[in-house]
Design a protein around this motif. Structure first.
Motif, PDB file in Angstrom:
ATOM      1  N   THR A   1       3.367  -2.370  -1.906  1.00  0.00           N
ATOM      2  CA  THR A   1       3.193  -3.219  -0.724  1.00  0.00           C
ATOM      3  C   THR A   1       3.021  -4.680  -1.119  1.00  0.00           C
ATOM      4  OG1 THR A   1       0.817  -2.688  -0.737  1.00  0.00           O
ATOM      5  CG2 THR A   1       2.226  -1.402   0.722  1.00  0.00           C
ATOM      6  N   THR A   2       2.430  -4.903  -2.279  1.00  0.00           N
ATOM      7  CA  THR A   2       2.296  -6.271  -2.773  1.00  0.00           C
ATOM      8  C   THR A   2       3.659  -6.837  -3.154  1.00  0.00           C
ATOM      9  OG1 THR A   2       0.061  -5.830  -3.588  1.00  0.00           O
ATOM     10  CG2 THR A   2       1.213  -7.727  -4.517  1.00  0.00           C
TER      11      THR A   2
ATOM     12  N   GLY B   1       3.675  -7.392   1.730  1.00  0.00           N
ATOM     13  CA  GLY B   1       2.968  -6.776   2.839  1.00  0.00           C
ATOM     14  C   GLY B   1       3.815  -5.944   3.768  1.00  0.00           C
TER      15      GLY B   1
ATOM     16  N   SER C   1      -0.391  -7.470   8.775  1.00  0.00           N
ATOM     17  CA  SER C   1       0.412  -7.284   7.570  1.00  0.00           C
ATOM     18  C   SER C   1      -0.558  -6.943   6.450  1.00  0.00           C
ATOM     19  CB  SER C   1       1.200  -8.550   7.226  1.00  0.00           C
ATOM     20  OG  SER C   1       1.936  -8.365   6.028  1.00  0.00           O
ATOM     21  N   ILE C   2      -0.385  -5.769   5.849  1.00  0.00           N
ATOM     22  CA  ILE C   2      -1.341  -5.307   4.836  1.00  0.00           C
ATOM     23  C   ILE C   2      -0.651  -5.078   3.503  1.00  0.00           C
ATOM     24  CG2 ILE C   2      -2.898  -4.277   6.526  1.00  0.00           C
ATOM     25  CD1 ILE C   2      -1.617  -1.565   5.884  1.00  0.00           C
ATOM     26  N   GLN C   3      -1.393  -5.240   2.436  1.00  0.00           N
ATOM     27  CA  GLN C   3      -0.887  -4.981   1.098  1.00  0.00           C
ATOM     28  C   GLN C   3      -2.056  -4.714   0.169  1.00  0.00           C
ATOM     29  OE1 GLN C   3       0.374  -8.679  -1.221  1.00  0.00           O
ATOM     30  NE2 GLN C   3       0.555  -9.451   0.883  1.00  0.00           N
TER      31      GLN C   3
END
Length: 580
Positions: free
Chosen positions: A274-275, A279, A303-305
Motif C-alpha cells: 500500500t505504501t 495509499g 487513503s490508507i497505507q
C-alpha cells in the motif's frame, strides 16, 4: 541497488533512477553522474572512475568499455537494447511530454494478507530480473496442485495470509511463539475464457476436516502429517508442521476444486504494497476506534497505507457483527479498492510506482516452486490480468454458526448453498452477468439438443469412464438398462484419457440417439460432440458416452447453469462500498 545493480541496495532506490528524457519524451533509467541510458532496465556495464561518457551514453572515442560481460537474458525475455538518442525533439511531439508505452504495461497487482499477484508482460525487456528473482521465496506444493496453470483452461490460485509474526515492526501482531495459521484465505478462480474471476473467501473458523498431508522436510525427505477431523480451517497451515501444500489439500477436500498454485503473504505485505502505490482508498460508514487492531478512522473516505492499512484489514470488533465474517467483508472492500488503484493510469504510467511494487511484491510473497521465477510469475500474471474490474466478484463460503456451541466461536457449512457455490466455480460459471461464450457458438450448442429423439430401446451406446470415480461406468450401465430402457448399451471400460466434462460423441445419422441420451443424462448442448460412430462388441455402430470428472452419479443431471443464482451474496471490484 548500486550502479551495477548489485550491493548497496539500501543506498539507492532503483525507482528513483527513472527520469524523463526531454529529447525523446521517454522515461529512462539514469544513474548518478551518468549520461542517459537505455530505456531497458537490463544488465548494465561497469565504468571505471576515469572513464567518461559521450553525450549519447557511449564511452569516449579511444576508450574501451570495461566491466563484466553482458549476461544472456532468460529464455523468452527480451534482452536489453540501446538506441541512439536524437539530436532534438521528434517532429510533432511536444517537448517533455511522456509518450504512451508501446505494447503492454508492466502490472504488478498484489494485496497483503489476502493478496492477488499480477505480473504483466513488457516489451521493454526484463525488469531487474536477477535482483527480483532473488527476492522470491518458494515452497514445494508436495503434489497437492495440478502441476501448473495452463492457458487453455481455467486457473485456480490459493491466496493465504498468515498471522505468523515476521519482519520488523510486527511485534504487536500475531502469536509470538506460533508458526502461524491460515488467517485469511481466498480461492481465486479465473475463467477459462479470461472474461471474469471469482474470489471466494474461506472463513478461518470454519469447522472442516484436514486430510493427511505428505510434506517435504528440510533434508528433502517426505513426512506424512496426520490429518485432523472437525477442526478449524486455519490449522491447515503452520500447525503440526503443515506447509501451504496442506492448505491446498484441505481446500480441495472441502470444495472439490484443485489448485494450480498458492501464494502466501504475511503482515508486511499490506504495509509495503500500500505504501508502494501511495495509499489505497477506503470508506467507512461510521467512526472506528479499535484498540485491538489499532485502527482509528473517522466516518467517510480515507487513503490508507502502511500500518494504518494493516490495521484496516485486521479490524473486526468495530465493524458488522464484530466477528471474522465482518472482517472478511472489510478485507474484500480493501482488495477491490487495491485492484482499482493498481489498474489505474496513475499507477500503470508511473515507473517509480511500478518498480517499488516489483520490489515489494517479490519480497512479500512465498509462492509454490512451480512459479518461483519472475518469468513464470509474469506468464501467470498475463493470464490473471485479462478480466475487467467489473467482472471480479467477491463472495464468501456460505456458513452458519456452529449449532453445537453455546458461545459462538466457529462456523459450519450451509451444505446446500456451499455445494452450489463450489459447483459454480468447478463449472466455470461467473457470478457476474458475463457472456462466456460467443453468441454463434452458444446457439450452435443449443441447436444440437433440438430435433427428434430416438426411443430408448433404439439407443446403442458404449459407456466409458474418463475421469469419474471407479465403478461409474457400470453404475451408469445398470441405470440405463434397468431404469431407462436403454438395453442396447455396454460397459466399454476406461477411456484412456481424463476428461473434465462428460461428453457424447456421435455420427450425423445418430443425432436422434444422442439427443435421447442427453435428455436422460441431463446433458447440455456443450456435451454433445458431433463426430464419428464407433463399433460395439457386436460389430454394430454405436454412440460413445464418456463420463468425465463432473459425473455425479447415475441419474444425476449434469446440466451446468449458465448464470449464478440471484441469492448468492457477492460484490464486484468496480464498486465503492463503505464498511458498516
Amino acid at each position: 541497488m548500486d550502479a551495477q545493480g548489485r550491493g548497496r541496495a539500501d543506498d539507492i532506490d532503483p525507482a528513483d533512477q527513472w527520469v524523463l528524457n526531454p529529447n525523446t519524451g521517454d522515461y529512462e533509467l539514469r544513474l548518478e553522474n551518468s549520461a542517459p541510458q537505455s530505456t531497458v532496465p537490463g544488465p548494465r556495464s561497469r565504468r571505471t572512475a576515469g572513464e567518461t561518457a559521450s553525450p549519447r551514453g557511449r564511452t569516449a572515442p579511444g576508450r574501451e568499455r570495461k566491466g563484466t560481460p553482458q549476461e544472456a537474458p532468460e529464455p523468452g525475455v527480451p534482452g536489453p537494447r540501446r538506441r541512439r538518442a536524437p539530436e532534438g525533439p521528434p517532429p510533432g511531439r511536444r517537448k517533455g511530454r511522456p509518450k504512451k508505452s508501446r505494447g503492454k504495461k508492466i502490472l504488478l497487482w498484489t494485496g497483503g494478507t489476502m493478496a492477488f499477484l499480477l505480473v504483466g508482460t513488457s516489451t521493454a525487456g526484463y525488469l531487474y530480473w536477477k535482483h527480483l528473482n532473488g527476492n522470491i521465496t518458494s515452497v514445494s506444493d508436495d503434489g497437492a496442485g495440478t502441476g501448473g496453470f495452463s492457458k487453455d483452461r481455467a486457473i485456480n490460485v490459493l491466496l493465504v495470509g498468515t498471522d505468523k509474526r515476521t519482519g520488523d515492526g510486527n511485534d504487536g501482531y500475531g502469536d509470538s511463539d506460533s508458526p502461524g495459521h491460515a488467517d485469511t484465505t481466498v480461492l481465486l478462480h479465473v475463467s477459462k475464457d479470461r472474461t471474469n474471476a471469482t474470489a471466494m473467501s474461506i472463513p478461518r473458523d470454519l469447522i472442516t476436516d484436514i486430510p493427511d498431508c505428505p510434506t517435504t522436510q528440510e533434508d528433502g525427505s517426505t513426512k506424512v502429517i496426520p490429518g485432523t477431523l472437525n477442526t478449524r480451517f486455519n490449522e491447515s497451515l503452520g500447525q503440526e508442521g503443515r506447509t501451504p501444500s496442506c492448505t491446498m489439500r484441505t481446500v480441495t477436500a472441502l470444495t472439490g476444486v484443485k489448485m494450480d498454485h498458492f501464494m502466501i503473504a504475511d503482515f508486511n505485505a499490506v504495509k509495503t504494497l500500500t505504501t508502494a502505490v501511495d495509499g489505497v482508498d477506503v470508506c467507512l460508514a461510521k467512526d472506528i476506534d479499535d484498540p485491538d487492531s489499532h485502527l482509528k478512522l473517522s466516518k467517510g473516505e480515507h487513503s490508507i497505507q502502511g500500518e494504518e492499512a494493516l490495521a484496516f484489514v485486521r479490524t473486526r470488533h468495530s465493524v458488522g457483527f464484530g466477528g471474522d465474517l465482518s472482517r472478511i467483508e472489510i478485507q474484500q472492500q480493501f482488495l477491490s479498492s487495491l485492484m482499482r488503484k493498481l489498474k489505474s493510469n496513475d499507477t500503470l504510467t508511473s515507473p517509480t510506482k511500478l518498480l517499488k511494487l516489483a520490489e515489494a511484491g517479490t519480497k512479500a510473497l512465498t509462492v509454490d516452486s512451480k512459479i518461483s521465477s519472475i518469468t513464470k510469475l509474469r506468464d501467470l500474471g498475463t493470464e490473471l490480468g485479462k478480466f475487467p474490474t467489473k467482472n471480479l466478484s467477491f463472495t464468501t463460503v456460505p456458513v452458519a454458526d456452529n449449532p453445537t456451541e453455546k458461545v459462538k466461536a466457529t462456523v459450519v457449512l450451509q451444505e446446500a448453498k456451499a455445494k452450489e457455490m463450489f459447483a459454480l466455480i468447478k463449472d466455470d460459471v461467473s457470478l457476474t452477468a458475463v457472456k462466456q461464450e460467443k453468441k454463434k457458438e452458444k446457439a450452435a450448442e443449443a441447436a444440437r439438443l433440438k430435433g427428434s429423439k430416438a426411443d430408448p430401446a433404439e439407443v446403442r451406446v458404449r459407456v466409458l469412464n474418463g475421469g469419474a470415480v471407479a465403478g461409474s461406468a457400470q453404475e451408469t450401465l445398470n441405470w440405463l438398462q434397468l431404469e431407462e430402457g436403454v438395453t442396447k448399451s455396454e460397459n466399454a471400460g476406461n477411456a484412456g484419457a481424463t476428461l473434465k466434462k462428460t461428453t457424447v460423441e456421435y455420427a450425423p445419422d445418430q443425432a436422434d440417439q444422442a439427443r435421447r441420451l442427453a435428455d436422460l443424462m441431463g446433458l447440455s448442448g456443450s456435451a454433445m460432440k458431433p463426430g464419428k460412430s464407433v463399433t460395439n462388441s457386436q460389430g454394430l455402430p454405436a454412440i460413445t458416452l464418456t463420463l468425465g470428472e463432473d459425473f455425479k452419479g447415475a441419474g444425476v443431471s449434469l446440466t451446468t447453469p449458465s448464470t449464478a443464482p440471484e441469492d448468492v451474496e457477492k460484490s464486484t471490484a468496480d464498486k465503492v462500498e463503505c464498511a458498516k
